[in-house]
Design a protein around this motif. Structure first.
Motif, PDB file in Angstrom:
ATOM      1  N   GLY A  43      43.265  52.564  20.414  1.00 28.48           N
ATOM      2  CA  GLY A  43      43.753  51.190  20.380  1.00 28.48           C
ATOM      3  C   GLY A  43      43.835  50.540  21.746  1.00 28.48           C
ATOM      4  N   ARG A  44      43.104  51.033  22.706  1.00 26.62           N
ATOM      5  CA  ARG A  44      43.076  50.450  24.059  1.00 26.62           C
ATOM      6  C   ARG A  44      41.798  50.893  24.766  1.00 26.62           C
ATOM      7  N   SER A  45      41.489  50.169  25.856  1.00 32.50           N
ATOM      8  CA  SER A  45      40.325  50.574  26.660  1.00 32.50           C
ATOM      9  C   SER A  45      40.705  51.773  27.519  1.00 32.50           C
ATOM     10  N   PRO A  46      39.738  52.636  27.807  1.00 31.62           N
ATOM     11  CA  PRO A  46      40.038  53.725  28.745  1.00 31.62           C
ATOM     12  C   PRO A  46      40.156  53.178  30.162  1.00 31.62           C
ATOM     13  N   LYS A  47      40.938  53.867  30.983  1.00 31.56           N
ATOM     14  CA  LYS A  47      41.159  53.397  32.359  1.00 31.56           C
ATOM     15  C   LYS A  47      40.495  54.335  33.356  1.00 31.56           C
ATOM     16  N   ALA A  48      39.913  53.732  34.391  1.00 34.67           N
ATOM     17  CA  ALA A  48      39.240  54.538  35.417  1.00 34.67           C
ATOM     18  C   ALA A  48      39.786  54.211  36.798  1.00 34.67           C
ATOM     19  N   CYS A  49      39.917  55.254  37.606  1.00 29.56           N
ATOM     20  CA  CYS A  49      40.394  55.094  38.976  1.00 29.56           C
ATOM     21  C   CYS A  49      39.370  55.712  39.925  1.00 29.56           C
ATOM     22  N   VAL A  50      38.812  54.899  40.812  1.00 29.73           N
ATOM     23  CA  VAL A  50      37.856  55.421  41.787  1.00 29.73           C
ATOM     24  C   VAL A  50      38.544  55.441  43.151  1.00 29.73           C
ATOM     25  N   VAL A  51      38.688  56.625  43.714  1.00 28.79           N
ATOM     26  CA  VAL A  51      39.385  56.747  45.007  1.00 28.79           C
ATOM     27  C   VAL A  51      38.357  56.912  46.115  1.00 28.79           C
ATOM     28  N   ASN A  52      38.419  55.953  47.036  1.00 24.49           N
ATOM     29  CA  ASN A  52      37.453  55.939  48.111  1.00 24.49           C
ATOM     30  C   ASN A  52      38.081  56.603  49.337  1.00 24.49           C
ATOM     31  N   MET A  53      37.486  57.701  49.800  1.00 24.67           N
ATOM     32  CA  MET A  53      38.133  58.481  50.855  1.00 24.67           C
ATOM     33  C   MET A  53      37.418  58.387  52.200  1.00 24.67           C
ATOM     34  N   GLY A  54      36.389  57.555  52.284  1.00 27.34           N
ATOM     35  CA  GLY A  54      35.601  57.602  53.516  1.00 27.34           C
ATOM     36  C   GLY A  54      35.329  56.260  54.148  1.00 27.34           C
ATOM     37  N   CYS A  55      34.173  56.170  54.750  1.00 25.43           N
ATOM     38  CA  CYS A  55      33.792  55.014  55.568  1.00 25.43           C
ATOM     39  C   CYS A  55      33.366  53.836  54.687  1.00 25.43           C
ATOM     40  N   GLN A  56      32.794  52.823  55.323  1.00 29.32           N
ATOM     41  CA  GLN A  56      32.393  51.620  54.579  1.00 29.32           C
ATOM     42  C   GLN A  56      31.221  51.875  53.638  1.00 29.32           C
ATOM     43  N   MET A  57      30.379  52.857  53.983  1.00 31.51           N
ATOM     44  CA  MET A  57      29.257  53.225  53.091  1.00 31.51           C
ATOM     45  C   MET A  57      29.843  53.832  51.819  1.00 31.51           C
ATOM     46  N   ASN A  58      30.857  54.654  52.031  1.00 32.86           N
ATOM     47  CA  ASN A  58      31.548  55.314  50.934  1.00 32.86           C
ATOM     48  C   ASN A  58      32.212  54.265  50.041  1.00 32.86           C
ATOM     49  N   ALA A  59      32.828  53.248  50.686  1.00 32.31           N
ATOM     50  CA  ALA A  59      33.489  52.182  49.927  1.00 32.31           C
ATOM     51  C   ALA A  59      32.467  51.417  49.089  1.00 32.31           C
ATOM     52  N   ARG A  60      31.298  51.175  49.676  1.00 32.77           N
ATOM     53  CA  ARG A  60      30.255  50.458  48.944  1.00 32.77           C
ATOM     54  C   ARG A  60      29.793  51.304  47.745  1.00 32.77           C
ATOM     55  N   ASP A  61      29.650  52.600  47.950  1.00 32.28           N
ATOM     56  CA  ASP A  61      29.279  53.489  46.829  1.00 32.28           C
ATOM     57  C   ASP A  61      30.329  53.418  45.720  1.00 32.28           C
ATOM     58  N   SER A  62      31.603  53.350  46.108  1.00 37.32           N
ATOM     59  CA  SER A  62      32.667  53.267  45.092  1.00 37.32           C
ATOM     60  C   SER A  62      32.513  51.994  44.275  1.00 37.32           C
ATOM     61  N   GLU A  63      32.094  50.905  44.939  1.00 41.76           N
ATOM     62  CA  GLU A  63      31.896  49.642  44.208  1.00 41.76           C
ATOM     63  C   GLU A  63      30.778  49.790  43.186  1.00 41.76           C
ATOM     64  N   LYS A  64      29.779  50.609  43.525  1.00 37.65           N
ATOM     65  CA  LYS A  64      28.671  50.840  42.583  1.00 37.65           C
ATOM     66  C   LYS A  64      29.177  51.627  41.373  1.00 37.65           C
ATOM     67  N   LEU A  65      29.986  52.638  41.634  1.00 38.11           N
ATOM     68  CA  LEU A  65      30.541  53.434  40.518  1.00 38.11           C
ATOM     69  C   LEU A  65      31.401  52.547  39.631  1.00 38.11           C
ATOM     70  N   LEU A  66      32.218  51.699  40.264  1.00 40.32           N
ATOM     71  CA  LEU A  66      33.087  50.802  39.486  1.00 40.32           C
ATOM     72  C   LEU A  66      32.279  49.800  38.680  1.00 40.32           C
ATOM     73  N   GLY A  67      31.161  49.354  39.250  1.00 42.47           N
ATOM     74  CA  GLY A  67      30.294  48.409  38.547  1.00 42.47           C
ATOM     75  C   GLY A  67      29.790  49.022  37.242  1.00 42.47           C
ATOM     76  N   ILE A  68      29.389  50.267  37.301  1.00 44.15           N
ATOM     77  CA  ILE A  68      28.890  50.954  36.105  1.00 44.15           C
ATOM     78  C   ILE A  68      30.038  51.160  35.118  1.00 44.15           C
ATOM     79  N   LEU A  69      31.173  51.609  35.629  1.00 48.24           N
ATOM     80  CA  LEU A  69      32.310  51.887  34.733  1.00 48.24           C
ATOM     81  C   LEU A  69      32.786  50.619  34.032  1.00 48.24           C
ATOM     82  N   ARG A  70      32.785  49.510  34.764  1.00 48.47           N
ATOM     83  CA  ARG A  70      33.224  48.259  34.146  1.00 48.47           C
ATOM     84  C   ARG A  70      32.248  47.837  33.048  1.00 48.47           C
ATOM     85  N   LEU A  71      30.953  47.995  33.345  1.00 48.79           N
ATOM     86  CA  LEU A  71      29.953  47.583  32.360  1.00 48.79           C
ATOM     87  C   LEU A  71      30.049  48.419  31.079  1.00 48.79           C
ATOM     88  N   ILE A  72      30.414  49.680  31.205  1.00 47.28           N
ATOM     89  CA  ILE A  72      30.500  50.496  29.989  1.00 47.28           C
ATOM     90  C   ILE A  72      31.864  50.360  29.302  1.00 47.28           C
TER      91      ILE A  72
END
Ligand code: 5AD
Ligand code: SF4
Length: 484
Positions: A43-72
């Protein structure tokens, strides 16, 4: 646009396509089905937490993971008590690794409370074979482990986890692939990172990055420009071009392009008002780049130029390929061409064999350059790098004393530097409502200094001309004089 692809139009009963990114969208559609199932049961959407532990490249990668998770169909949450948690790890220094193991202990407790929870690990730390071995043996509750080279396959790997309910581990040693046009969920509406290259060929002797991020690969300039245009159309005014060594951008493309030329092209993108980039290697910083920066109206008056050490002897041991004198001469050329440029740096203390004299050379460069700020790091031994097996590792107490001395010096100079714009009129890009005082908003100048001005949430993302009235330590208080 790619973020708006309708997954329901994809036939998931046919086999997966072989070409990318269509293949990944197919697996996103499969994951979407699983999410619908979850929604019906819970009865609810699943929740996802992406923890970014590194540099700005790492942060950008996290945005890509979140983009996929949001779309699904996942809802983003900051809480690790979620249905899916991904740690996007960093391994530049050893203490980052230790933190991951500690936090995994907590996740295991959460997973016991929520048995349908899934846990994934990715990022640079996963490219280290001994890490994956340890995880395999002692952290069996982790569902998915993947690395930096196959991050674009996240949807496919996640679909496999959901389908098999089994642990999936997929690490690649290297890749030639750069997959374009996957979804992305930006943290800010008004600014964005843009990857321009991946990997590093420099092999500085202390650094693990070339081993975990692989060889240098540049994106094609037309793909980068297309992304910049798309971002501008979407309201982005500031872009940060990302790469481990942006100054060697484009050298290995079939039709080589210089970084300076790429900047010239990005400058032409209407709507983009500010251009930043990181990281620059001093050995590759060309006069052409300095000239482009000096002539540009959009490239920010800030350069992050890692020094690492001020001692020519240590720099040679580090395989940095410049001397103390060359670094100082480069700074002089930069300041001559761009007098108002802010310079920031990275410095490592306690590299193997560092003597008091070497350290004094570092202090000397710090004083001569007068960095606007500096990230100081205690040398961390990374297994597999040449420096890890060097003799004369410096004792901890000596490193600590030098580190404290360096930090004091760096902070004192930075405080003096921070005053220099008081009274001037400058443009601020407003980033957020001030956390301490909601009557203020906080933004950054072209030179990256932080400024607080009176305002509200409607200012976020706007470029505002302000008078810098007062400097408090590392930040300014300003007063808007109009909107740029
Ligand atoms: N130990 C300490 N600092 C390191 N860095 C990279 N590798 C190490 C290491 N082994 C620092 C460098 C680099 C920054 C991103 O991290 O200063 O510029
Ligand atoms: Fe590491 Fe040197 Fe490459 Fe930077 S340039 S990522 S410090 S090897």
């Amino acid at each position: 646009m790619y973020n708006e692809i309708d997954l329901d139009q994809i036939d998931i009963h046919a086999g997966p396509p072989t070409e990318e990114p269509a293949r990944q969208y197919y697996f996103m559609a499969k994951c979407r089905e699983w999410v619908r199932d979850f929604e019906q049961k819970n009865g609810r959407s699943p929740k996802a937490c992406v923890v970014n532990m590194g540099c700005q490249m790492n942060a950008r990668d996290s945005e890509k993971l979140l983009g996929i998770l949001r779309l699904i169909g996942y809802q983003q949450t900051e809480s690790e008590k979620a249905d899916f948690v991904i740690y996007n790890t960093c391994t530049v220094r050893e203490n980052a690794n230790n933190k991951v193991y500690g936090r995994l202990g907590y996740l295991n407790v959460y997973k016991k409370q929520n048995p349908q929870m899934k846990i994934a690990l990715c990022g640079c730390m996963m490219q280290e074979p001994q890490v994956v071995e340890k995880l395999k043996k002692s952290y069996r509750f982790v569902d998915l482990i993947f690395g930096t080279h196959n991050i674009y396959k996240f949807a496919e790997l996640f679909a496999a986890v959901l389908e098999t309910q089994d642990r999936i581990i997929d690490i690649w040693k290297d890749t030639e692939d750069i997959v374009e046009d996957l979804p992305i969920q930006r943290k800010y509406n008004f600014k964005s990172g843009i990857n321009i290259m991946f990997g590093c060929n420099n092999f500085c002797s202390y650094c693990i990055v070339p081993y975990v991020r692989g060889r240098e690969r540049s994106r094609r300039p037309e793909d980068i420009i297309r992304e910049a245009r798309r971002l501008a159309a979407d309201g982005v005014v500031e872009v940060m071009l990302l790469g481990q060594n942006v100054n060697s951008y484009g050298k290995n493309l079939p039709e080589p392009v210089s970084f300076a030329n790429l900047l010239r092209e990005i400058e032409k993108v209407e709507g983009i008002e500010r251009i930043r980039f990181m990281t620059s290697h001093p050995k590759d910083l060309s006069q052409e780049l300095i000239d482009v920066m000096a002539a540009s109206k959009k490239i920010c008056r800030h350069l992050h130029l890692p020094l690492q050490s001020g001692s020519t002897r240590i720099l040679r041991e580090m395989n940095r390929r410049y001397t103390k004198e060359e670094y100082l001469a480069l700074v002089e050329r930069l300041r001559a061409a761009i007098p108002d440029i802010a310079l920031t740096t990275d410095i490592i203390v306690g590299f193997p064999g560092e003597t008091e004299e070497d350290f004094t050379d570092t202090l000397d460069v710090v004083r001569k350059v007068g960095f606007d700020s500096a990230f100081t790091f205690i040398y961390s031994k990374r297994t597999g790098t040449p420096a890890a097996v060097m003799e004369n590792q410096v004792p901890e107490e000596i490193i600590k004393t030098r580190f404290d001395k360096l930090l004091r010096e760096v902070q004192q100079i930075a405080t003096e530097k921070a005053q220099k714009l008081t009274g001037q009129i400058q443009t601020v890009l407003v980033e957020e409502v001030n956390e301490q005082d909601p009557a203020l908003v906080t933004g950054r100048l072209s030179n990256n200094s932080v400024v607080h001005i009176p305002g509200d949430a409607s200012f976020i993302g706007r470029l505002v001309d302000v008078t810098l009235e007062e400097c408090k330590g590392f930040y300014y208080y300003g007063k808007p004089i109009g909107t740029a």
